[in-house]
Design an enzyme around this catalytic site. Structure first.
Site: not given
Length: 160
Positions: A77, A79, A103
């Site tokens: 992801h 991030e 998430c």
């Protein structure tokens, strides 16, 4: 007299996150992230994609099928990539700008990295278990959450 119509820091950094998202090769979801310190210096950026050294042509981008036949088993992801791309610099007390609400797995990494504020553009899945867990973790870790609201700015840029 100086210009009055310049963009804010938040617009600038969310713009960087949006531009980073455009590097993603995911055919369905493109997410970008930008981490900055208290002095408005960019520490790192990231987008969702396959791990370094793993061919994004050899791995699946599908959303349906068995776990190992979908992108979910492989994609990093935005991030997490931004945190890992920081090259060991301290992210303590920094701000994460991200195009999609994190998430639960990214929330854990955000907390462990010492990031203190998350500014997100979109919360696509507010009722999902992963989102609810993220919000719980962020609250426990005293991380400030802020939804970024300025869609007119991004329609002008044609990025969003």
């Amino acid at each position: 007299m100086k210009r009055q119509d310049y963009i804010t820091w938040e617009e600038y950094f969310m713009g960087i996150a949006l531009l980073s998202a455009r590097r993603s090769k995911d055919p369905n979801t493109q997410v970008g992230a930008c981490i900055v310190n208290k002095d408005n210096i960019i520490l790192s950026t990231g987008y969702n994609g396959m791990p370094k050294g793993c061919s994004d042509d050899a791995l699946p981008w599908e959303r349906e099928g068995t776990f190992q036949d979908t992108k979910y088993a492989y994609v990093c992801h935005a991030e997490l990539n931004a945190i890992l791309n920081s090259d060991g610099r301290s992210l303590a007390d920094s701000i994460l700008y991200v195009t999609c609400f994190p998430c639960n797995e990214c929330a854990k990494a955000i907390i462990q990295a010492g990031i203190k504020k998350v500014i997100y553009l979109e919360d696509k899945y507010p009722d999902a278990d992963a989102t609810q867990v993220s919000r719980r973790l962020f609250k426990m870790a005293d991380i400030t959450l802020k939804e970024f609201l300025n869609p007119a700015f991004y329609s002008e840029l044609s990025l969003y």
